[in-house]
Motif scaffolding. Structure first.
Motif, PDB file in Angstrom:
ATOM      1  N   ALA A  15      -2.922 -45.634  32.075  1.00 53.11           N
ATOM      2  CA  ALA A  15      -4.360 -45.583  32.341  1.00 53.11           C
ATOM      3  C   ALA A  15      -5.048 -44.546  31.453  1.00 53.11           C
ATOM      4  CB  ALA A  15      -4.613 -45.268  33.808  1.00 53.11           C
ATOM      5  N   LEU A  16      -4.425 -43.394  31.281  1.00 52.99           N
ATOM      6  CA  LEU A  16      -5.001 -42.352  30.432  1.00 52.99           C
ATOM      7  C   LEU A  16      -5.048 -42.802  28.975  1.00 52.99           C
ATOM      8  CD1 LEU A  16      -6.099 -39.459  30.300  1.00 52.99           C
ATOM      9  CD2 LEU A  16      -3.766 -38.708  29.870  1.00 52.99           C
ATOM     10  N   ALA A  17      -4.002 -43.439  28.498  1.00 53.14           N
ATOM     11  CA  ALA A  17      -3.978 -43.937  27.123  1.00 53.14           C
ATOM     12  C   ALA A  17      -5.052 -45.007  26.919  1.00 53.14           C
ATOM     13  CB  ALA A  17      -2.607 -44.486  26.787  1.00 53.14           C
ATOM     14  N   HIS A  18      -5.263 -45.825  27.926  1.00 56.53           N
ATOM     15  CA  HIS A  18      -6.299 -46.852  27.836  1.00 56.53           C
ATOM     16  C   HIS A  18      -7.689 -46.225  27.743  1.00 56.53           C
ATOM     17  CE1 HIS A  18      -8.147 -50.745  28.286  1.00 56.53           C
ATOM     18  NE2 HIS A  18      -8.883 -50.280  29.271  1.00 56.53           N
ATOM     19  N   VAL A  19      -7.927 -45.198  28.528  1.00 59.51           N
ATOM     20  CA  VAL A  19      -9.225 -44.518  28.520  1.00 59.51           C
ATOM     21  C   VAL A  19      -9.452 -43.801  27.184  1.00 59.51           C
ATOM     22  CG1 VAL A  19     -10.526 -42.614  29.563  1.00 59.51           C
ATOM     23  CG2 VAL A  19      -9.339 -44.253  31.026  1.00 59.51           C
ATOM     24  N   LEU A  20      -8.397 -43.210  26.636  1.00 58.86           N
ATOM     25  CA  LEU A  20      -8.511 -42.435  25.397  1.00 58.86           C
ATOM     26  C   LEU A  20      -8.163 -43.245  24.150  1.00 58.86           C
ATOM     27  CD1 LEU A  20      -6.866 -39.115  26.609  1.00 58.86           C
ATOM     28  CD2 LEU A  20      -9.297 -39.629  26.394  1.00 58.86           C
ATOM     29  N   ARG A  21      -8.097 -44.558  24.271  1.00 57.13           N
ATOM     30  CA  ARG A  21      -7.655 -45.425  23.185  1.00 57.13           C
ATOM     31  C   ARG A  21      -8.424 -45.187  21.885  1.00 57.13           C
ATOM     32  NH1 ARG A  21      -8.259 -51.233  24.875  1.00 57.13           N
ATOM     33  NH2 ARG A  21     -10.385 -50.509  25.037  1.00 57.13           N
ATOM     34  N   ARG A  23     -10.166 -42.589  20.865  1.00 50.88           N
ATOM     35  CA  ARG A  23      -9.903 -41.256  20.312  1.00 50.88           C
ATOM     36  C   ARG A  23      -8.507 -41.155  19.718  1.00 50.88           C
ATOM     37  NH1 ARG A  23     -12.332 -37.602  25.162  1.00 50.88           N
ATOM     38  NH2 ARG A  23     -14.493 -38.249  24.919  1.00 50.88           N
ATOM     39  N   LEU A  24      -7.531 -41.795  20.350  1.00 52.67           N
ATOM     40  CA  LEU A  24      -6.149 -41.713  19.879  1.00 52.67           C
ATOM     41  C   LEU A  24      -5.915 -42.514  18.603  1.00 52.67           C
ATOM     42  CD1 LEU A  24      -4.239 -41.969  23.272  1.00 52.67           C
ATOM     43  CD2 LEU A  24      -4.541 -39.944  21.851  1.00 52.67           C
ATOM     44  N   GLN A  25      -6.787 -43.457  18.290  1.00 52.40           N
ATOM     45  CA  GLN A  25      -6.615 -44.280  17.095  1.00 52.40           C
ATOM     46  C   GLN A  25      -7.222 -43.637  15.849  1.00 52.40           C
ATOM     47  OE1 GLN A  25      -8.156 -48.137  18.104  1.00 52.40           O
ATOM     48  NE2 GLN A  25      -6.219 -48.793  18.995  1.00 52.40           N
ATOM     49  N   ARG A  26      -7.967 -42.563  16.002  1.00 49.80           N
ATOM     50  CA  ARG A  26      -8.545 -41.901  14.833  1.00 49.80           C
ATOM     51  C   ARG A  26      -7.437 -41.258  14.000  1.00 49.80           C
ATOM     52  NH1 ARG A  26     -12.970 -37.953  17.007  1.00 49.80           N
ATOM     53  NH2 ARG A  26     -11.661 -37.994  18.832  1.00 49.80           N
ATOM     54  N   LEU A  33      -1.054 -35.544  16.619  1.00 52.37           N
ATOM     55  CA  LEU A  33       0.077 -35.961  17.448  1.00 52.37           C
ATOM     56  C   LEU A  33       1.376 -35.961  16.649  1.00 52.37           C
ATOM     57  CD1 LEU A  33      -1.544 -38.821  19.531  1.00 52.37           C
ATOM     58  CD2 LEU A  33      -0.832 -36.567  20.343  1.00 52.37           C
ATOM     59  N   ASP A  34       1.301 -36.360  15.371  1.00 55.39           N
ATOM     60  CA  ASP A  34       2.500 -36.322  14.523  1.00 55.39           C
ATOM     61  C   ASP A  34       2.984 -34.891  14.332  1.00 55.39           C
ATOM     62  OD1 ASP A  34       2.625 -39.037  14.215  1.00 55.39           O
ATOM     63  OD2 ASP A  34       1.641 -39.066  12.246  1.00 55.39           O
TER      64      ASP A  34
END
Length: 52
Positions: A15-21, A23-26, A33-34
């Protein structure tokens, strides 16, 4: 009990990854993250190499 906790934790992460999708793809978020992942893996490797 452990299975229930694992399922709840997994659902929360999804659910958190879905909400932050977006932002996380930038690219900047991916680089960050790497770096974090690389640091954790290197620290774990050093701990294993230097441990007794």
């Amino acid at each position: 009990m452990h299975i229930l906790l694992a399922v709840v934790w997994s659902c929360a992460l999804i659910a958190l990854a879905h909400v932050l999708r977006d932002r996380l793809q930038r690219p900047s978020a991916r680089r960050c993250l790497d770096r974090i992942t690389g640091t954790v893996i290197a620290a774990f490797g050093l701990r294993l190499a230097l441990g007794e």
